[in-house]
Design a protein around this motif. Structure first.
Motif, PDB file in Angstrom:
ATOM      1  N   MET A 178       0.845  -1.201   0.000  1.00  0.00           N
ATOM      2  CA  MET A 178       0.000   0.000   0.000  1.00  0.00           C
ATOM      3  C   MET A 178       0.882   1.254   0.000  1.00  0.00           C
ATOM      4  N   ALA A 179       0.508   2.247  -0.780  1.00  0.00           N
ATOM      5  CA  ALA A 179       1.335   3.457  -0.895  1.00  0.00           C
ATOM      6  C   ALA A 179       1.342   4.235   0.422  1.00  0.00           C
ATOM      7  N   VAL A 180       2.476   4.850   0.700  1.00  0.00           N
ATOM      8  CA  VAL A 180       2.614   5.666   1.919  1.00  0.00           C
ATOM      9  C   VAL A 180       2.349   7.118   1.535  1.00  0.00           C
ATOM     10  N   ARG A 181       1.273   7.704   2.095  1.00  0.00           N
ATOM     11  CA  ARG A 181       0.943   9.078   1.700  1.00  0.00           C
ATOM     12  C   ARG A 181       0.780  10.011   2.900  1.00  0.00           C
ATOM     13  N   THR A 182       0.964   9.452   4.112  1.00  0.00           N
ATOM     14  CA  THR A 182       0.704  10.237   5.328  1.00  0.00           C
ATOM     15  C   THR A 182       1.965  10.320   6.190  1.00  0.00           C
ATOM     16  N   ALA A 183       2.196  11.498   6.769  1.00  0.00           N
ATOM     17  CA  ALA A 183       3.283  11.648   7.744  1.00  0.00           C
ATOM     18  C   ALA A 183       2.712  12.155   9.055  1.00  0.00           C
ATOM     19  N   VAL A 184       3.255  11.648  10.155  1.00  0.00           N
ATOM     20  CA  VAL A 184       2.903  12.124  11.494  1.00  0.00           C
ATOM     21  C   VAL A 184       4.139  12.810  12.070  1.00  0.00           C
ATOM     22  N   ILE A 185       3.963  14.055  12.519  1.00  0.00           N
ATOM     23  CA  ILE A 185       5.070  14.791  13.138  1.00  0.00           C
ATOM     24  C   ILE A 185       4.715  15.025  14.616  1.00  0.00           C
ATOM     25  N   PRO A 186       5.359  14.301  15.537  1.00  0.00           N
ATOM     26  CA  PRO A 186       5.060  14.509  16.955  1.00  0.00           C
ATOM     27  C   PRO A 186       5.694  15.825  17.423  1.00  0.00           C
ATOM     28  N   ALA A 187       4.870  16.708  17.976  1.00  0.00           N
ATOM     29  CA  ALA A 187       5.370  18.029  18.376  1.00  0.00           C
ATOM     30  C   ALA A 187       4.679  18.492  19.656  1.00  0.00           C
ATOM     31  N   ALA A 188       4.411  17.548  20.559  1.00  0.00           N
ATOM     32  CA  ALA A 188       3.674  17.890  21.783  1.00  0.00           C
ATOM     33  C   ALA A 188       4.568  17.843  23.020  1.00  0.00           C
ATOM     34  N   GLY A 189       5.885  17.692  22.811  1.00  0.00           N
ATOM     35  CA  GLY A 189       6.804  17.579  23.959  1.00  0.00           C
ATOM     36  C   GLY A 189       6.961  18.914  24.678  1.00  0.00           C
ATOM     37  N   MET A 190       7.654  18.870  25.822  1.00  0.00           N
ATOM     38  CA  MET A 190       7.777  20.046  26.691  1.00  0.00           C
ATOM     39  C   MET A 190       8.928  20.965  26.278  1.00  0.00           C
ATOM     40  N   GLY A 191       9.899  20.428  25.537  1.00  0.00           N
ATOM     41  CA  GLY A 191      11.033  21.255  25.119  1.00  0.00           C
ATOM     42  C   GLY A 191      11.831  21.807  26.280  1.00  0.00           C
ATOM     43  N   THR A 192      12.009  20.995  27.324  1.00  0.00           N
ATOM     44  CA  THR A 192      12.670  21.513  28.538  1.00  0.00           C
ATOM     45  C   THR A 192      14.135  21.883  28.304  1.00  0.00           C
ATOM     46  N   ARG A 193      14.765  21.241  27.323  1.00  0.00           N
ATOM     47  CA  ARG A 193      16.181  21.566  27.106  1.00  0.00           C
ATOM     48  C   ARG A 193      16.374  22.952  26.513  1.00  0.00           C
ATOM     49  N   PHE A 194      15.276  23.567  26.070  1.00  0.00           N
ATOM     50  CA  PHE A 194      15.385  24.919  25.494  1.00  0.00           C
ATOM     51  C   PHE A 194      14.767  25.996  26.373  1.00  0.00           C
ATOM     52  N   LEU A 195      14.522  25.663  27.648  1.00  0.00           N
ATOM     53  CA  LEU A 195      14.027  26.723  28.537  1.00  0.00           C
ATOM     54  C   LEU A 195      15.131  27.774  28.720  1.00  0.00           C
ATOM     55  N   PRO A 196      14.841  29.067  28.820  1.00  0.00           N
ATOM     56  CA  PRO A 196      13.502  29.631  28.857  1.00  0.00           C
ATOM     57  C   PRO A 196      12.881  29.913  27.484  1.00  0.00           C
ATOM     58  N   ALA A 197      13.602  29.643  26.365  1.00  0.00           N
ATOM     59  CA  ALA A 197      13.051  30.000  25.040  1.00  0.00           C
ATOM     60  C   ALA A 197      11.679  29.365  24.821  1.00  0.00           C
ATOM     61  N   THR A 198      11.514  28.100  25.275  1.00  0.00           N
ATOM     62  CA  THR A 198      10.261  27.385  24.988  1.00  0.00           C
ATOM     63  C   THR A 198       9.086  27.874  25.843  1.00  0.00           C
ATOM     64  N   ARG A 199       9.346  28.820  26.770  1.00  0.00           N
ATOM     65  CA  ARG A 199       8.207  29.478  27.428  1.00  0.00           C
ATOM     66  C   ARG A 199       7.532  30.422  26.438  1.00  0.00           C
ATOM     67  N   ALA A 200       8.300  30.883  25.449  1.00  0.00           N
ATOM     68  CA  ALA A 200       7.763  31.829  24.461  1.00  0.00           C
ATOM     69  C   ALA A 200       7.403  31.136  23.150  1.00  0.00           C
ATOM     70  N   THR A 201       8.241  30.197  22.712  1.00  0.00           N
ATOM     71  CA  THR A 201       8.072  29.565  21.394  1.00  0.00           C
ATOM     72  C   THR A 201       8.299  28.065  21.513  1.00  0.00           C
ATOM     73  N   PRO A 202       7.386  27.233  20.992  1.00  0.00           N
ATOM     74  CA  PRO A 202       7.639  25.790  21.020  1.00  0.00           C
ATOM     75  C   PRO A 202       8.949  25.445  20.302  1.00  0.00           C
ATOM     76  N   LYS A 203       9.608  24.411  20.803  1.00  0.00           N
ATOM     77  CA  LYS A 203      10.886  23.974  20.204  1.00  0.00           C
ATOM     78  C   LYS A 203      10.763  23.785  18.695  1.00  0.00           C
ATOM     79  N   GLU A 204       9.640  23.221  18.267  1.00  0.00           N
ATOM     80  CA  GLU A 204       9.469  22.865  16.848  1.00  0.00           C
ATOM     81  C   GLU A 204       9.329  24.101  15.956  1.00  0.00           C
ATOM     82  N   LEU A 205       9.082  25.273  16.571  1.00  0.00           N
ATOM     83  CA  LEU A 205       8.966  26.500  15.769  1.00  0.00           C
ATOM     84  C   LEU A 205      10.192  27.393  15.913  1.00  0.00           C
ATOM     85  N   LEU A 206      11.200  26.946  16.678  1.00  0.00           N
ATOM     86  CA  LEU A 206      12.401  27.781  16.800  1.00  0.00           C
ATOM     87  C   LEU A 206      13.016  27.941  15.414  1.00  0.00           C
TER      88      LEU A 206
END
Ligand code: UTP
Length: 271
Positions: free
Chosen positions: A1-29
């Motif tokens: 069966m053809a692969v046509r879907t991607a899942v991007i997990p982006a619900a983590g806390m991003g603690t390694r980027f504090l304090p930046a991730t208080r303002a912007t999620p890690k995935e949008l840095l």
């Protein structure tokens, strides 16, 4: 069966980027001027993916806003929610209804690849074999314990020129004396839909998180797990130093800003 879907997990806390991730999620840095997640959406599109499902948290509304702006003629981007950050395996299972009964790619947005070649290879391998197919790379022995580690059928030495290998065992972040090879899992996986059933049976690990690697280990036990050993350019943007390296190297490679940045760096380090 053809692969046509991607899942991007982006619900983590991003603690390694504090304090930046208080303002912007890690995935949008930003990687210079582009949010990190856009590189992964572009990679998915280049690999022929038609719909991207981002798993996000209600505490990160900017991801949902970004998703609605990321739709193009080639790719439809939508979101589903993970109510609490219970681990990567749990995040993937939150996409079950949205994915449906079809194979899909999981792409970790804190690993940016130099191009779409690995995802394309994994999709092709899945479409040929019908088996879950995951990205692997060789690392020095001292780094194995930071990753999921795999054992390969009947051999100890493989190189990136090997097209596909059968995985017999998966161990999440092994202690140095428990490592089974120098091969580790990197953040691209083409998963058979049966992985959702495995995810429903696994127990949380010692830190309370449901690990995707535990579901992969069940597939390996059933001879249903393949890997591709890759030497693709890869930026680990899950750590501040990795993000900085990605910003500098990707900007250096751009025609508009690269030459200017190079001159500035050369002047800075002269003498
Ligand atoms: P990471 O473990 O690197 O992300 O997960 P994190 O938990 O946000 O990072 P730190 O340790 O707190 O700094 C890899 C990817 O999986 C997603 C993350 O958003 C990241 O993109 N993830 C992780 C989820 O979606 N849900 C989770 O419960 C855990």
């Amino acid at each position: 069966m053809a692969v046509r879907t991607a899942v991007i997990p982006a619900a983590g806390m991003g603690t390694r980027f504090l304090p930046a991730t208080r303002a912007t999620p890690k995935e949008l840095l930003p990687i210079y001027d582009t949010p990190a997640i856009q590189f992964v959406i572009d990679e998915a599109t280049a690999a022929g993916i038609e719909r991207v499902i981002i798993v996000t948290s209600r505490a990160k509304p900017s991801i949902e806003n970004y998703a609605s702006s990321a739709n193009t003629e080639k790719v439809a981007v939508s979101v589903v929610y993970q109510d609490s950050p219970l681990g990567l395996g749990h995040a993937v299972s939150c996409a079950r209804d949205a994915v449906g009964n079809e194979p899909f790619v999981v792409m970790l947005p804190d690993e940016i690849m130099g191009d779409a070649s690995l995802t394309k290879q994994l999709v092709a391998l899945y479409e040929k074999s019908g088996k879950t197919s995951i990205g692997l790379k060789k690392v020095p022995a001292s780094e194995v314990s930071s990753y999921g580690n795999v054992e390969i059928a009947g051999r100890t030495d493989v190189s990136p020129s090997d097209s596909a290998v059968a995985i017999t065992r998966v161990i999440e972040k092994p202690k140095p004396n428990e490592a089974v090879s120098d091969l580790v899992i990197i953040g691209r996986y083409v998963l058979a839909p049966s992985v959702f059933d495995h995810l429903a049976t696994i127990k949380p690990s010692a830190n309370g998180e449901f690990q995707l690697t535990d579901a992969l280990a069940l597939l390996a036990n059933d001879n249903q797990l393949l890997g591709i050993v890759s030497d693709i350019t890869r930026y680990d943007t899950g750590t501040p130093m990795g993000l900085l390296r990605a910003v500098i190297e990707i900007a250096l490679g751009r025609k508009d800003i690269g030459p200017q940045l190079q001159t500035w760096l050369e002047n800075k380090f002269q003498n």
